[in-house]
Design a protein around this motif. Structure first.
Motif, PDB file in Angstrom:
ATOM      1  N   GLU A 285      70.348 -11.665 135.879  1.00 37.13           N
ATOM      2  CA  GLU A 285      69.136 -11.082 136.472  1.00 37.13           C
ATOM      3  C   GLU A 285      67.882 -11.872 136.148  1.00 37.13           C
ATOM      4  O   GLU A 285      66.768 -11.382 136.336  1.00 37.13           O
ATOM      5  CB  GLU A 285      68.978  -9.630 135.986  1.00 37.13           C
ATOM      6  N   LEU A 427      78.032  -1.909 138.023  1.00 38.52           N
ATOM      7  CA  LEU A 427      78.311  -2.841 139.111  1.00 38.52           C
ATOM      8  C   LEU A 427      77.675  -2.367 140.416  1.00 38.52           C
ATOM      9  O   LEU A 427      77.253  -3.178 141.245  1.00 38.52           O
ATOM     10  CB  LEU A 427      79.829  -3.003 139.286  1.00 38.52           C
ATOM     11  N   ILE A 428      77.612  -1.051 140.585  1.00 38.14           N
ATOM     12  CA  ILE A 428      77.006  -0.493 141.796  1.00 38.14           C
ATOM     13  C   ILE A 428      75.479  -0.512 141.707  1.00 38.14           C
ATOM     14  O   ILE A 428      74.789  -0.977 142.622  1.00 38.14           O
ATOM     15  CB  ILE A 428      77.505   0.954 142.028  1.00 38.14           C
ATOM     16  N   LYS A 431      73.113  -3.797 141.833  1.00 37.79           N
ATOM     17  CA  LYS A 431      72.882  -4.399 143.142  1.00 37.79           C
ATOM     18  C   LYS A 431      71.640  -3.833 143.817  1.00 37.79           C
ATOM     19  O   LYS A 431      70.947  -4.546 144.549  1.00 37.79           O
ATOM     20  CB  LYS A 431      74.106  -4.180 144.041  1.00 37.79           C
ATOM     21  N   SER A 432      71.372  -2.561 143.565  1.00 42.13           N
ATOM     22  CA  SER A 432      70.227  -1.925 144.227  1.00 42.13           C
ATOM     23  C   SER A 432      69.004  -1.786 143.321  1.00 42.13           C
ATOM     24  O   SER A 432      67.872  -1.744 143.803  1.00 42.13           O
ATOM     25  CB  SER A 432      70.626  -0.534 144.730  1.00 42.13           C
ATOM     26  N   GLY A 434      68.719  -3.631 140.104  1.00 46.31           N
ATOM     27  CA  GLY A 434      68.575  -4.717 139.146  1.00 46.31           C
ATOM     28  C   GLY A 434      68.892  -4.265 137.732  1.00 46.31           C
ATOM     29  O   GLY A 434      69.727  -3.383 137.511  1.00 46.31           O
TER      30      GLY A 434
END
Length: 547
Positions: A285, A427-428, A431-432, A434
């Motif tokens: 990130e 993991l989910i 993605k949305s 950070g």
């Protein structure tokens, strides 16, 4: 030893030494003793983090240190302070109760020697394979010049910290079993002292010898580990303990500890494994993400160290004594009291951390290399970490009870479930959201872990006075929300009145906001007749009084 510590009997009795006191008062007093020592350590921890933030901010060096420290910290929770600590205290207490100190000392020596051998092998293996180990965790660092190499070097320096903490944890377990809480609770402060000394002595010298200044901090961590052992040894010698190089693999007590540790090494480390998952995902990130999460978690963990750990540490010896006597009623009542007292302290703390995340982070860290952008990013992570605070503290109380009942399989299965959930959520969410999604996923996993442990322990014990626990939670939640609204309102008003960002202005605004919130919390708690608040306020909130 601290002057206010209770005297330990030659053989642990089914009841604590001050047997005439009400159980809630005994628990609160023990938690207060631990809390007073822990407060010293946590204050030094805040100073340590302030110094690190000033010197290194959230840059590449701090990212590298956080990754390198995460590896021995994970191994510590897996082996030294997780399953080992929870398995050792009940077994040591049982040996102390039934066979006396001499036999208990013999068991303690055997465990220390076994830990040195096993952790020594792990440390040597880790040093040899430090590069592939680091690449597996922080492979993204290879894209930044010298960042991965620095992380490998720091990992090799910090790995022996595991052996030092394993021995320190064993000494801590023996002292806690003897109802000596102050010194072992104070010992983690030595880690912070080592870091602070190194920041003054080693960091300025490191560039002269061609080393990155963060190397000096790693050396300070090792000094701190030695200090944790050195602080506890005199207290144990006062109790009659003497080290002996003995190791009998067939000793029933040692075999019982190893049997509990076997499947249980995973059980107590869900939090650290989840944080490791966060670290791995955060390395992708960008620069600063690992450090923002690290700073935020340490701020969030401060109330757990002061309240959750203190109450849990005071609870375990009592639960172990009741388990040795097969007194399930005593265990139920002790755990219920501990949970209710924990809620009195952690629920308001989590609300406060959410509503005042930005001003708290700015007050603590924003100076030197730590910028206003770092403040905003760290505060965002803190707000998402905070909801898990109750979960972390509940696990601290419930998990050791399974070991006292000689059950390490149940918490292991729960821990596996928690880790799997955390990985899936992170993991989910990453993605949305950070790096902020990593904090939220960890909090949700912690709450699920706590809920499962509570439910299964309740079934095992035939109840945990759940109606009383739920009522206490509902009442303190209402009081905490009122507290949070008052604190936020006062802070917004003061920002409009005095928008200066100087240190004194920030300090006044935070102090006034927290003070206003506490006044509302106290009034609300009395109005709602939260009975446990009286004990918590007197023993832990009023300067953590020992008297």
């Amino acid at each position: 030893m601290g002057p206010s510590e209770p005297a330990a009997p030659a053989v642990a009795s089914p009841e604590p030494p001050n047997g005439g006191a009400h159980p809630s008062a005994r628990l609160a007093k023990s938690a207060g003793i631990i809390g007073s020592a822990t407060l010293t350590s946590r204050v030094l921890g805040v100073v340590r983090d302030q110094v690190l933030a000033y010197l290194f901010g959230a840059g590449n060096s701090m990212d590298a240190f956080n990754v390198a420290y995460r590896i021995p910290n994970l191994m510590r929770d897996l082996f030294a302070e997780g399953a080992m600590s929870s398995a050792f205290v009940p077994t040591f207490t049982r040996r102390l109760t039934q066979q006396g100190k001499a036999s208990a000392w013999h068991l303690g020596n055997q465990l220390i020697n076994a830990l040195v051998i096993v952790t020594g092998v792990l440390v040597l293996t880790g040093i040899i394979f430090a590069r592939p180990l680091t690449e597996a965790i922080a492979g993204e660092y290879a894209a930044v010049p010298e960042k991965l190499e620095l992380t490998v070097t720091l990992t090799r320096i910090l790995l022996p910290f595991l052996t030092l903490l394993a021995v320190a944890a064993a000494l801590m377990g023996m002292l806690n079993s003897l109802n000596r809480f102050f010194t072992p609770a104070l010992s983690p402060a030595m880690f912070n002292v080592g870091i602070l000394i190194s920041a003054v002595v080693f960091v300025p010298l490191a560039p002269r010898f061609g080393f990155d200044p963060i190397i000096g901090i790693a050396l300070g961590a090792m000094i701190g580990g030695l200090g944790q052992i050195a602080l506890q040894v005199p207290a144990l010698r006062h109790e009659g303990y003497r080290y002996r190089p003995v190791l009998n693999p067939f000793d029933p007590g040692l075999r019982e500890i190893l049997r509990l540790i076997g499947p249980g090494t995973f059980a107590g480390a869900a939090l650290q494994i989840n944080l490791l998952v966060n670290t791995i995902l955060a390395t992708g990130e960008g620069t600063g993400a690992v450090s923002w999460l690290g700073y935020a978690f340490r701020v969030m963990y401060l109330p757990i160290g002061l309240f959750g750990v203190s109450i849990a540490t005071a609870t375990l010896p009592a639960v172990s004594r009741y388990a040795a006597q097969d007194e399930l009623t005593g265990i139920r009542q002790t755990v219920s009291r501990a949970l209710r007292m924990m809620l009195m302290l952690t629920v308001p703390a989590l609300v406060g951390l959410i509503v005042l995340a930005d001003p708290i982070v700015a007050l603590i860290f924003e100076r030197g290399s730590f910028t206003s952008a770092d403040t905003a990013s760290t505060a965002a992570a803190l707000a998402f970490y905070a909801p898990g605070l109750v979960g972390y503290a509940t696990v601290r109380i419930c998990l050791p009870c399974f070991y006292a009942l000689k059950d390490s399989l149940t918490p292991t299965l729960v821990s596996i479930t928690s880790v799997a959930l955390n990985i899936a959520l992170n993991l989910i969410l990453v993605k949305s959201m950070g790096y902020r999604g990593l904090a939220l996923g960890t909090s949700i996993a912690a709450l699920v872990n706590a809920g499962l442990l509570y439910y299964l322990l309740r079934r095992r014990l035939g109840g945990l006075e759940t109606p009383r626990v739920v009522l206490a939670f509902a009442k303190i939640s209402v009081a905490a929300v009122l507290m949070g609204a008052a604190a936020l309102g006062v802070h917004i008003w003061l920002v409009n009145l005095w928008p200066d960002n100087a240190l004194i202005a920030r300090l006044v605004r935070v102090a006034a906001s927290v003070g206003s919130g506490l006044i509302v919390l106290i009034i609300s708690s009395r109005f709602l007749q939260i009975h446990e608040w009286n004990q918590a306020q007197r023993r832990l909130m009023s300067h953590l009084s020992l008297h």
